[in-house]
Design a protein around this motif. Structure first.
Motif, PDB file in Angstrom:
ATOM      1  N   SER A 188       2.482   1.692  -3.413  1.00  0.00           N
ATOM      2  CA  SER A 188       1.537   2.209  -4.418  1.00  0.00           C
ATOM      3  C   SER A 188       1.324   3.709  -4.241  1.00  0.00           C
ATOM      4  O   SER A 188       1.279   4.469  -5.230  1.00  0.00           O
ATOM      5  CB  SER A 188       0.197   1.472  -4.302  1.00  0.00           C
ATOM      6  OG  SER A 188       0.355   0.095  -4.566  1.00  0.00           O
ATOM      7  N   GLU A 189       1.196   4.169  -2.978  1.00  0.00           N
ATOM      8  CA  GLU A 189       1.042   5.599  -2.733  1.00  0.00           C
ATOM      9  C   GLU A 189       2.287   6.367  -3.161  1.00  0.00           C
ATOM     10  O   GLU A 189       2.188   7.479  -3.720  1.00  0.00           O
ATOM     11  CB  GLU A 189       0.765   5.834  -1.249  1.00  0.00           C
ATOM     12  CG  GLU A 189      -0.595   5.323  -0.782  1.00  0.00           C
ATOM     13  CD  GLU A 189      -0.803   5.557   0.700  1.00  0.00           C
ATOM     14  OE1 GLU A 189       0.126   6.083   1.348  1.00  0.00           O
ATOM     15  OE2 GLU A 189      -1.899   5.209   1.202  1.00  0.00           O
ATOM     16  N   LEU A 217       4.410   5.552  -5.547  1.00  0.00           N
ATOM     17  CA  LEU A 217       4.483   5.626  -7.001  1.00  0.00           C
ATOM     18  C   LEU A 217       3.440   6.571  -7.574  1.00  0.00           C
ATOM     19  O   LEU A 217       3.655   7.189  -8.629  1.00  0.00           O
ATOM     20  CB  LEU A 217       4.323   4.226  -7.610  1.00  0.00           C
ATOM     21  CG  LEU A 217       5.448   3.222  -7.304  1.00  0.00           C
ATOM     22  CD1 LEU A 217       5.119   1.859  -7.885  1.00  0.00           C
ATOM     23  CD2 LEU A 217       6.781   3.731  -7.869  1.00  0.00           C
ATOM     24  N   LYS A 218       2.290   6.725  -6.902  1.00  0.00           N
ATOM     25  CA  LYS A 218       1.263   7.643  -7.386  1.00  0.00           C
ATOM     26  C   LYS A 218       1.663   9.098  -7.179  1.00  0.00           C
ATOM     27  O   LYS A 218       1.355   9.971  -7.996  1.00  0.00           O
ATOM     28  CB  LYS A 218      -0.058   7.365  -6.660  1.00  0.00           C
ATOM     29  CG  LYS A 218      -0.748   6.087  -7.120  1.00  0.00           C
ATOM     30  CD  LYS A 218      -2.050   5.878  -6.357  1.00  0.00           C
ATOM     31  CE  LYS A 218      -2.724   4.583  -6.767  1.00  0.00           C
ATOM     32  NZ  LYS A 218      -3.990   4.361  -6.019  1.00  0.00           N
ATOM     33  N   LYS A 219       2.347   9.398  -6.068  1.00  0.00           N
ATOM     34  CA  LYS A 219       2.710  10.774  -5.750  1.00  0.00           C
ATOM     35  C   LYS A 219       3.938  11.240  -6.522  1.00  0.00           C
ATOM     36  O   LYS A 219       4.156  12.439  -6.681  1.00  0.00           O
ATOM     37  CB  LYS A 219       2.973  10.906  -4.252  1.00  0.00           C
ATOM     38  CG  LYS A 219       1.710  10.775  -3.417  1.00  0.00           C
ATOM     39  CD  LYS A 219       2.027  10.974  -1.945  1.00  0.00           C
ATOM     40  CE  LYS A 219       0.770  10.871  -1.102  1.00  0.00           C
ATOM     41  NZ  LYS A 219       1.080  11.073   0.349  1.00  0.00           N
ATOM     42  N   CYS A 220       4.738  10.333  -6.951  1.00  0.00           N
ATOM     43  CA  CYS A 220       6.012  10.696  -7.588  1.00  0.00           C
ATOM     44  C   CYS A 220       5.950  10.480  -9.092  1.00  0.00           C
ATOM     45  O   CYS A 220       5.396   9.493  -9.571  1.00  0.00           O
ATOM     46  CB  CYS A 220       7.170   9.888  -7.013  1.00  0.00           C
ATOM     47  SG  CYS A 220       7.354  10.073  -5.236  1.00  0.00           S
ATOM     48  N   HIS A 221       6.606  11.404  -9.809  1.00  0.00           N
ATOM     49  CA  HIS A 221       6.762  11.230 -11.247  1.00  0.00           C
ATOM     50  C   HIS A 221       8.137  10.640 -11.493  1.00  0.00           C
ATOM     51  O   HIS A 221       9.152  11.233 -11.157  1.00  0.00           O
ATOM     52  CB  HIS A 221       6.616  12.565 -11.980  1.00  0.00           C
ATOM     53  CG  HIS A 221       6.860  12.429 -13.448  1.00  0.00           C
ATOM     54  ND1 HIS A 221       6.001  11.790 -14.321  1.00  0.00           N
ATOM     55  CD2 HIS A 221       7.931  12.851 -14.205  1.00  0.00           C
ATOM     56  CE1 HIS A 221       6.491  11.822 -15.533  1.00  0.00           C
ATOM     57  NE2 HIS A 221       7.666  12.470 -15.502  1.00  0.00           N
ATOM     58  N   LYS A 253       4.785  -8.271  -9.142  1.00  0.00           N
ATOM     59  CA  LYS A 253       4.594  -7.818  -7.766  1.00  0.00           C
ATOM     60  C   LYS A 253       4.672  -9.035  -6.833  1.00  0.00           C
ATOM     61  O   LYS A 253       3.868  -9.955  -6.953  1.00  0.00           O
ATOM     62  CB  LYS A 253       3.234  -7.135  -7.652  1.00  0.00           C
ATOM     63  CG  LYS A 253       2.944  -6.494  -6.317  1.00  0.00           C
ATOM     64  CD  LYS A 253       1.574  -5.821  -6.373  1.00  0.00           C
ATOM     65  CE  LYS A 253       1.217  -5.194  -5.047  1.00  0.00           C
ATOM     66  NZ  LYS A 253      -0.112  -4.535  -5.077  1.00  0.00           N
ATOM     67  N   LYS A 281       0.827  -1.209   0.000  1.00  0.00           N
ATOM     68  CA  LYS A 281       0.000   0.000   0.000  1.00  0.00           C
ATOM     69  C   LYS A 281       0.865   1.263   0.000  1.00  0.00           C
ATOM     70  O   LYS A 281       0.599   2.214  -0.754  1.00  0.00           O
ATOM     71  CB  LYS A 281      -0.922  -0.034   1.216  1.00  0.00           C
ATOM     72  CG  LYS A 281      -1.896   1.124   1.266  1.00  0.00           C
ATOM     73  CD  LYS A 281      -2.816   0.986   2.486  1.00  0.00           C
ATOM     74  CE  LYS A 281      -3.789   2.158   2.545  1.00  0.00           C
ATOM     75  NZ  LYS A 281      -4.680   2.071   3.720  1.00  0.00           N
ATOM     76  N   ASN A 282       1.904   1.274   0.856  1.00  0.00           N
ATOM     77  CA  ASN A 282       2.819   2.415   0.888  1.00  0.00           C
ATOM     78  C   ASN A 282       3.554   2.585  -0.440  1.00  0.00           C
ATOM     79  O   ASN A 282       3.754   3.713  -0.916  1.00  0.00           O
ATOM     80  CB  ASN A 282       3.830   2.252   2.020  1.00  0.00           C
ATOM     81  CG  ASN A 282       3.187   2.350   3.387  1.00  0.00           C
ATOM     82  OD1 ASN A 282       2.138   2.998   3.541  1.00  0.00           O
ATOM     83  ND2 ASN A 282       3.795   1.719   4.390  1.00  0.00           N
ATOM     84  N   TYR A 310       8.596   7.553   3.662  1.00  0.00           N
ATOM     85  CA  TYR A 310       7.900   6.264   3.653  1.00  0.00           C
ATOM     86  C   TYR A 310       8.731   5.142   4.286  1.00  0.00           C
ATOM     87  O   TYR A 310       8.288   3.999   4.299  1.00  0.00           O
ATOM     88  CB  TYR A 310       7.572   5.859   2.210  1.00  0.00           C
ATOM     89  CG  TYR A 310       6.437   6.650   1.613  1.00  0.00           C
ATOM     90  CD1 TYR A 310       5.121   6.246   1.805  1.00  0.00           C
ATOM     91  CD2 TYR A 310       6.680   7.784   0.856  1.00  0.00           C
ATOM     92  CE1 TYR A 310       4.070   6.969   1.252  1.00  0.00           C
ATOM     93  CE2 TYR A 310       5.642   8.508   0.298  1.00  0.00           C
ATOM     94  CZ  TYR A 310       4.338   8.100   0.505  1.00  0.00           C
ATOM     95  OH  TYR A 310       3.297   8.824  -0.040  1.00  0.00           O
ATOM     96  N   GLN A 344       6.078   2.113 -17.265  1.00  0.00           N
ATOM     97  CA  GLN A 344       6.091   3.345 -18.060  1.00  0.00           C
ATOM     98  C   GLN A 344       5.867   2.968 -19.516  1.00  0.00           C
ATOM     99  O   GLN A 344       6.608   2.146 -20.075  1.00  0.00           O
ATOM    100  CB  GLN A 344       7.425   4.083 -17.889  1.00  0.00           C
ATOM    101  CG  GLN A 344       7.360   5.536 -18.343  1.00  0.00           C
ATOM    102  CD  GLN A 344       8.631   6.283 -18.011  1.00  0.00           C
ATOM    103  OE1 GLN A 344       9.657   6.074 -18.675  1.00  0.00           O
ATOM    104  NE2 GLN A 344       8.570   7.121 -16.990  1.00  0.00           N
TER     105      GLN A 344
END
Length: 342
Positions: A47-48, A50-54, A107, A44-45, A69, A128
């Motif tokens: 995934s969060e 990877l969503k917040k970072c480009h 995963k 979960k951490n 994190y 990507q």
């Protein structure tokens, strides 16, 4: 080894083996569930993160973001396609040196033991343009898992010891209840052996179990033995009484022969004939008694009618010859002189 000891040992060992099997299954399920929960939190951490970072093609991330994190005793790193570390942060340098980077397109997670601890390693592929360009690898020491494992092991050990102790006490109590009528039966048998007197086992309560049936069967056997013993004594008494009569007659006629000799041919002939008849009578009587001894109670006895008047006349004749005195036989209220019998 006594039966009570065997029963007690069997119950205790069976319970101990059952507890070990159950504890092993519970411990395995606990470890698996706990590790899955820890892995779920790490996923979960990740995934969060990877969503917040480009993430660019160079797979670089800000270390400040990675540090936010990162739990204690862990590391976070970006692994390239050739399993090389591109970016990494850690608060446990020994741990990061022992666990080599791994590129993964799927995963997954795994446990790696290190310094008497279990370390969770999570791999999350970085996509990507629908292509895996790298792997986010997160590892942390499962210190809470170790503490929980110690707690559950101590609980299981305590429960096992208490259960085995209670099983031992319950086994002694149960074996004592089961063996009570058996011990009473053994004591009764020993008394019968020493005294020679048949006795029954006292049954206080009817439990309708196998032990009760065994005690009841023993009592029925004792009753049958008593009945057979009484019949045997009665048989001996009857046999003695039946054999006494012809033996007395034979003895009487032998006395006549000794007294008168063979001078009187008539008396000698009568005595020899009577002795012969009584010997045959004894032979038949002995044969009959032996046959009766071999017969079961259900076998019919051959009963024949006897002419008591003729039998009485024969006895009067024998007694008169033996004792040389007049004997009168009365039948149907009419006196019968022994002199007329001749």
């Amino acid at each position: 080894m006594k039966i009570t000891t065997k029963v007690n040992l069997f119950i205790t060992v069976s319970l101990l083996v059952s507890l070990l099997i159950v504890n092993t299954i519970v411990f395995f399920l606990f470890m698996k569930t706990t590790v899955n929960m820890e892995a779920h939190l790490v996923f979960k951490n990740a995934s969060e993160m990877l969503k917040k970072c480009h993430i660019s093609k160079s797979l670089t991330l800000e270390k400040n973001l990675l540090n936010s994190y990162m739990p204690s005793h862990s590391f976070i790193r970006i692994v390239g396609p050739n399993s090389t570390t591109i970016n990494q942060v850690t608060n446990d340098k020994v741990l990061v040196q022992k666990i080599s980077p791994t590129f993964s397109t799927e995963k997954n997670f795994e446990l790696r033991p290190f310094q008497e601890h279990q370390n969770l390693v999570v791999h999350v592929p970085i996509h990507q343009n629908h292509k895996v360009i790298g792997t986010l690898e997160i590892s942390e020491r499962l210190s809470r898992l170790e503490s929980r494992k110690d707690i559950i092991l101590s609980i299981m050990g305590t429960v096992t010891i208490v259960s085995v102790l209670l099983s031992f006490l319950a086994g002694r109590w149960l074996s004592a209840i089961i063996m009570k009528p058996i011990v009473s039966m053994i004591s009764t048998m020993e008394d019968i052996e020493q005294s020679g007197t048949l006795k029954k086992i006292g049954i206080q309560t009817e439990t309708k179990d196998e032990v009760h049936k065994m005690a009841a069967t023993f009592n029925r056997m004792i009753s049958k033995l008593k009945e057979n013993s009484d019949k045997q004594r009665q048989f001996i008494s009857d046999a003695s009484h039946e054999l006494k009569t012809p033996m007395t007659a034979v003895s009487s006629f032998i006395t006549i022969l000794r007294r008168h000799g063979t001078q009187d041919e008539t008396i000698a002939k009568e005595a020899i004939e009577a002795i012969y008849l009584e010997i045959n009578r004894m032979k038949n009587l002995t044969k009959t008694l032996l046959s009766l001894a071999e017969l079961e109670d259900s076998e019919p006895v051959d009963i024949k009618s006897v002419d008591l008047v003729s039998l009485s006349k024969a006895l009067v004749t024998q007694f008169m010859q033996v004792y040389d005195r007049p004997i009168i036989l009365h039948k149907n209220s009419t006196p019968f002189s022994s002199r007329e019998m001749n």
